[in-house]
Design a protein around this motif. Structure first.
Motif, mmCIF file in Angstrom:
data_model
loop_
_atom_site.group_PDB
_atom_site.id
_atom_site.type_symbol
_atom_site.label_atom_id
_atom_site.label_comp_id
_atom_site.label_asym_id
_atom_site.label_seq_id
_atom_site.Cartn_x
_atom_site.Cartn_y
_atom_site.Cartn_z
ATOM 1 N N ALA A 40 0.851 -1.181 0.000
ATOM 2 C CA ALA A 40 0.000 0.000 0.000
ATOM 3 C C ALA A 40 0.889 1.233 0.000
ATOM 4 O O ALA A 40 2.083 1.156 0.311
ATOM 5 C CB ALA A 40 -0.912 -0.006 1.221
ATOM 6 N N GLN A 41 0.295 2.358 -0.346
ATOM 7 C CA GLN A 41 1.044 3.609 -0.333
ATOM 8 C C GLN A 41 0.110 4.742 0.021
ATOM 9 O O GLN A 41 -1.104 4.615 -0.075
ATOM 10 C CB GLN A 41 1.714 3.876 -1.665
ATOM 11 N N GLY A 42 0.694 5.853 0.468
ATOM 12 C CA GLY A 42 -0.129 6.995 0.819
ATOM 13 C C GLY A 42 0.721 8.137 1.340
ATOM 14 O O GLY A 42 1.949 8.143 1.174
ATOM 15 N N THR A 43 0.072 9.084 1.978
ATOM 16 C CA THR A 43 0.760 10.200 2.619
ATOM 17 C C THR A 43 0.130 10.416 3.983
ATOM 18 O O THR A 43 -1.028 10.048 4.218
ATOM 19 C CB THR A 43 0.651 11.506 1.801
ATOM 20 N N THR A 44 0.891 11.002 4.878
ATOM 21 C CA THR A 44 0.411 11.355 6.200
ATOM 22 C C THR A 44 1.197 12.562 6.677
ATOM 23 O O THR A 44 2.245 12.883 6.118
ATOM 24 C CB THR A 44 0.546 10.172 7.189
ATOM 25 N N ALA A 101 5.364 10.960 2.501
ATOM 26 C CA ALA A 101 4.854 9.917 1.610
ATOM 27 C C ALA A 101 5.405 8.581 2.110
ATOM 28 O O ALA A 101 6.494 8.523 2.677
ATOM 29 C CB ALA A 101 5.315 10.173 0.181
#
Length: 117
Positions: free
Chosen positions: A80-84, A92
């Motif tokens: 999975a991947q994303g930003t926070t 990222a």
């Protein structure tokens, strides 16, 4: 379960040193949601020292009340991947499953998109 890959010790040393000195954060956690390894940049991004991080459970200090559910979903859906946002920094990240010493683990890589392109 996959058989462990036999790797040349020199390759392992080079990979370990490259990872430790990378401008991206690298972290590993196990099936019990315990951090088991991290590099210097990961600690810098998270604002904790290595010893402190390695005593923590993944997601425990997240201020989001749904953090545990989010981490559970993340583990179930890896890769999975994303930003926070961590502090004032947008980070990222990507996580993916792996096997280390015959045991299931998750590897996370994180970076500040403003400085790593």
């Amino acid at each position: 379960m996959k058989e462990p890959v036999q790797t040349d010790p020199v390759q392992m040393m080079l990979l370990g040193e490259a990872t430790e000195n990378a401008e991206v954060g690298v972290v590993v956690w196990n099936a019990d949601r315990r951090y088991v390894a991290c590099n210097t940049h990961c600690c810098r991004l998270l604002g904790v020292d290595r010893e402190e991080l390695l005593r923590r459970e993944v997601g425990v200090t997240n201020t989001n009340p749904e953090a545990r559910t989010i981490v559970d979903e993340l583990i179930a859906s890896a890769p999975a991947q994303g930003t926070t946002t961590i502090g004032d920094t947008e980070v990222a990240w990507v996580v993916f499953p792996t096997t280390i010493a015959g045991l299931d683990h998750i590897v996370g890589v994180m970076w500040d998109p403003a400085t790593v392109r």
